[in-house]
Design a protein around this motif. Structure first.
Motif, mmCIF file in Angstrom:
data_model
loop_
_atom_site.group_PDB
_atom_site.id
_atom_site.type_symbol
_atom_site.label_atom_id
_atom_site.label_comp_id
_atom_site.label_asym_id
_atom_site.label_seq_id
_atom_site.Cartn_x
_atom_site.Cartn_y
_atom_site.Cartn_z
ATOM 1 N N LYS A 124 44.951 35.660 33.136
ATOM 2 C CA LYS A 124 45.828 36.842 33.255
ATOM 3 C C LYS A 124 45.046 38.027 33.807
ATOM 4 O O LYS A 124 45.538 38.764 34.666
ATOM 5 N N ASP A 125 43.817 38.213 33.307
ATOM 6 C CA ASP A 125 42.990 39.327 33.793
ATOM 7 C C ASP A 125 42.662 39.176 35.272
ATOM 8 O O ASP A 125 42.669 40.150 36.024
ATOM 9 N N ARG A 126 42.358 37.951 35.718
ATOM 10 C CA ARG A 126 42.065 37.728 37.143
ATOM 11 C C ARG A 126 43.280 37.988 38.013
ATOM 12 O O ARG A 126 43.170 38.518 39.121
ATOM 13 N N LEU A 127 44.464 37.626 37.524
ATOM 14 C CA LEU A 127 45.682 37.847 38.288
ATOM 15 C C LEU A 127 46.017 39.327 38.408
ATOM 16 O O LEU A 127 46.584 39.760 39.416
ATOM 17 N N ASN A 128 45.691 40.084 37.382
ATOM 18 C CA ASN A 128 46.090 41.492 37.337
ATOM 19 C C ASN A 128 44.923 42.435 37.536
ATOM 20 O O ASN A 128 45.014 43.601 37.167
#
Length: 116
Positions: free
Chosen positions: A111-115
């Motif tokens: 999720k952190d990599r996507l956002n």
């Protein structure tokens, strides 16, 4: 040049050059190619590994197990209850049978990599 011809050509050019229209789908073969290149194995061996991983995930899900992949996410089997629905073309009420669904919840790292 007629207006219709102009619009058709404009739309076809826009689709070709639009970044949103790029093929952003990775399939099993693409994944195997990437795995083979990164791991230094043949494409055939990488394809076997990819197929074995997905078969193991499908087998575990069929058995009702939760599949947890650290740093990636979790696959869970969820029950969907029977419900009433409507046929969109006729408006007739129909009964939708209960079923099982495979869901995926990404890990926080993904999720952190996507956002980012």
């Amino acid at each position: 040049m007629s207006l219709l011809t102009f619009v058709a050509r404009y739309n076809s050019l826009r689709r070709i050059h639009s970044p949103q229209q790029e093929n952003t789908t990775m399939n099993n073969s693409d994944l195997a190619d990437k795995l083979g290149a990164e791991a230094g194995v043949t494409k055939v061996d990488a394809k076997k590994a990819v197929d074995a991983i997905f078969a193991a995930i499908a087998e575990a899900a069929t058995a009702g197990e939760e599949i947890s992949l650290n740093g990636f996410g979790k696959f869970k089997v969820k029950d969907s209850a029977a419900r009433e629905g409507r046929n969109p073309s006729t408006g007739e009420t129909i009964q939708i049978a209960a079923s099982k669904k495979l869901t995926f919840a990404p890990a926080k790292a993904i999720k952190d990599r996507l956002n980012a």
